[in-house]
Design an enzyme around this catalytic site. Sequence first.
Site, PDB file in Angstrom:
ATOM      1  N   GLN A 116      38.044  72.529  23.206  1.00 34.47           N
ATOM      2  CA  GLN A 116      38.343  74.041  23.751  1.00 34.47           C
ATOM      3  C   GLN A 116      37.433  74.465  24.788  1.00 34.47           C
ATOM      4  O   GLN A 116      37.635  75.750  25.454  1.00 34.47           O
ATOM      5  CB  GLN A 116      37.536  74.845  22.358  1.00 34.47           C
ATOM      6  CG  GLN A 116      37.946  74.623  20.826  1.00 34.47           C
ATOM      7  CD  GLN A 116      40.031  75.139  21.372  1.00 34.47           C
ATOM      8  OE1 GLN A 116      40.418  76.104  22.056  1.00 34.47           O
ATOM      9  NE2 GLN A 116      40.753  74.484  20.614  1.00 34.47           N
ATOM     10  N   CYS A 168      46.361  78.296   4.830  1.00 30.20           N
ATOM     11  CA  CYS A 168      47.068  78.772   3.545  1.00 30.20           C
ATOM     12  C   CYS A 168      47.305  77.177   2.977  1.00 30.20           C
ATOM     13  O   CYS A 168      47.884  76.965   3.755  1.00 30.20           O
ATOM     14  CB  CYS A 168      48.384  79.407   4.005  1.00 30.20           C
ATOM     15  SG  CYS A 168      48.889  80.046   2.438  1.00 30.20           S
ATOM     16  N   THR A 180      50.354  49.938  25.126  1.00 26.11           N
ATOM     17  CA  THR A 180      51.317  50.503  26.755  1.00 26.11           C
ATOM     18  C   THR A 180      50.840  52.017  27.369  1.00 26.11           C
ATOM     19  O   THR A 180      51.096  52.933  25.928  1.00 26.11           O
ATOM     20  CB  THR A 180      52.762  49.763  25.931  1.00 26.11           C
ATOM     21  OG1 THR A 180      52.764  49.068  26.402  1.00 26.11           O
ATOM     22  CG2 THR A 180      52.902  50.437  27.391  1.00 26.11           C
ATOM     23  N   GLY A 209      43.271  64.597  21.318  1.00 26.82           N
ATOM     24  CA  GLY A 209      42.262  64.799  20.988  1.00 26.82           C
ATOM     25  C   GLY A 209      41.105  64.228  19.737  1.00 26.82           C
ATOM     26  O   GLY A 209      40.132  64.046  19.504  1.00 26.82           O
ATOM     27  N   THR A 210      42.258  63.516  18.502  1.00 27.06           N
ATOM     28  CA  THR A 210      41.743  64.040  17.040  1.00 27.06           C
ATOM     29  C   THR A 210      41.643  62.419  17.775  1.00 27.06           C
ATOM     30  O   THR A 210      40.137  61.816  17.158  1.00 27.06           O
ATOM     31  CB  THR A 210      43.033  63.543  16.854  1.00 27.06           C
ATOM     32  OG1 THR A 210      43.513  65.146  16.083  1.00 27.06           O
ATOM     33  CG2 THR A 210      42.662  62.819  14.925  1.00 27.06           C
ATOM     34  N   ASN A 254      36.150  76.218  18.046  1.00 25.54           N
ATOM     35  CA  ASN A 254      37.828  76.546  18.015  1.00 25.54           C
ATOM     36  C   ASN A 254      37.720  77.636  17.262  1.00 25.54           C
ATOM     37  O   ASN A 254      38.710  78.587  17.891  1.00 25.54           O
ATOM     38  CB  ASN A 254      38.947  75.503  17.813  1.00 25.54           C
ATOM     39  CG  ASN A 254      37.840  74.776  16.519  1.00 25.54           C
ATOM     40  OD1 ASN A 254      37.440  74.313  16.422  1.00 25.54           O
ATOM     41  ND2 ASN A 254      39.170  75.545  15.993  1.00 25.54           N
TER      42      ASN A 254
HETATM   43  C1  LIG Z   1      42.639  70.894  19.205  1.00 28.99           C
HETATM   44  C2  LIG Z   1      41.383  70.096  19.098  1.00 28.99           C
HETATM   45  C3  LIG Z   1      41.051  69.070  18.274  1.00 28.99           C
HETATM   46  C4  LIG Z   1      42.183  67.593  18.133  1.00 28.99           C
HETATM   47  O1  LIG Z   1      42.806  67.914  19.492  1.00 28.99           O
HETATM   48  P1  LIG Z   1      44.161  67.003  19.835  1.00 28.99           P
HETATM   49  O2  LIG Z   1      44.473  66.680  20.552  1.00 28.99           O
HETATM   50  O3  LIG Z   1      45.177  68.541  18.402  1.00 28.99           O
HETATM   51  O4  LIG Z   1      44.451  66.231  18.687  1.00 28.99           O
HETATM   52  C5  LIG Z   1      40.054  68.355  18.131  1.00 28.99           C
HETATM   53  N1  LIG Z   1      38.283  69.587  18.587  1.00 28.99           N
HETATM   54  C6  LIG Z   1      38.758  70.792  18.878  1.00 28.99           C
HETATM   55  C7  LIG Z   1      37.790  71.280  18.826  1.00 28.99           C
HETATM   56  C8  LIG Z   1      39.975  71.105  18.683  1.00 28.99           C
HETATM   57  O5  LIG Z   1      40.324  72.981  19.132  1.00 28.99           O
END
Ligand SMILES: *Cc1c(COP(=O)(O)O)cnc(C)c1O
Length: 397
Positions: A179, A325, A237, A71-72, A151
């Site tokens: 999410q 934290c 790849t 996701g990142t 999230n």
């Molecule tokens: C978890 C999350 C991400 C990051 O996704 P990853 O696959 O962990 O890199 C980005 N945005 C939201 C809203 C998320 O919940």
Amino acid sequence: MKTIYLDNNATTPVHPEVVEAMLTYYNTFYGNASSIHSFGRDVRKAMEEAREKIAGLIGANPDEIVFTSGGTEADNFALKGVAWASEKGGNHIITSAIEHHAIINSCQYLEKRGFDVTYLPVDKYGLIDPAQVKEAITNKTIIISIMLANNEVGTIEPIAEIGEIAREMGIYLHTDAIQAVGKIPVNVTELKAGLLSLSGHKINGPKGIGALYIKKGTRIVPFLHGGHHEKNRRAGTENIPAIVGLGKAAELAASQVKKKTKRLTELRDRLHKEITDKIDNVHLNGHPTLRLPNTLNLSFAYVEGESLLLNLDLKGIAVSTGSACTSGSLDPSHVLVAMGVDPVLAQGSLRFSLGPENTKKDIDTTVEYLLEAVEKLRKLSPLYSEKDENKPAKKRK
Ligand SMILES: *Cc1c(COP(=O)(O)O)cnc(C)c1O
């Protein structure tokens, strides 16, 4: 000790069918998808089938799905790819104050590289006002990036309305739907989104795999350079086992989303009701109804979220706090701060995020230990005893 996992917004267990589907692509079909021989052809076919399933889940064309490392990366790719492709001096980005750090920190990076970013505020429920999006648009705006569901508190944003505005103005709309996917129906046409991020490990798939939906015709430059993978949109790849796993997770999510929504909503509401019946001074963070079915974020006055978390952890129950934290200092969550939650209450927040494996019994056990922990911690809290002489945390009936 039996464990109870209530942290599905952090990550989810990998579905057994996903694991099974993946194993074959480690053991038997280990080819490189770029190879011309049969080993390559076999995995290429599996990869394209996975792409179809993911496209199917969000109503896209398979050609519009690009695999990423998660996701990142999908979020980074959307913002930086569109920013770097922008012509004619467009350098303005609109986002919100409650985005995931994958978006916020990408925006902050782009600010250092000459882009202007507007971070829109939210109301007390965490909702973004489409009228404010419209007002923020300038003739330099190139992309609007607003998450579909938050999230931390689960609030679902009015993306279709924002998408309509973006379309009228000829500006790209990206939505971080990481999410939302699998928890509520997600359709790129209905949302009018030009770009959409999703992630495997938030939908009972593997970690380290995700996808970016890029609507046909979108001007975006690649984020990684190398071979001609993903039609020159993302070099490297392909991680075939993870892609197959994401495909399987998408297929399962598509077939189960309706049933899952109903069941999770019931369980979550039971948790909420039991807690507010038994414990006083509890506040809901997030929208009461426009919210992910599995997410419950509560602030417990006079206690610290971190202490509650640790007490629950001792009983094998996993939840999370809204605060990060860092080196001993507790920073309140940027999401709760943006929603205007009192900083002290923000410190007392806990996020429960449910998954399909949770049962009513899990919920009742959690409430039992939570009540115990809140009572114990409030007894130690000078603020609580000063405020309300020796009043027990338990509500008197
Ligand atoms: C978890 C999350 C991400 C990051 O996704 P990853 O696959 O962990 O890199 C980005 N945005 C939201 C809203 C998320 O919940």
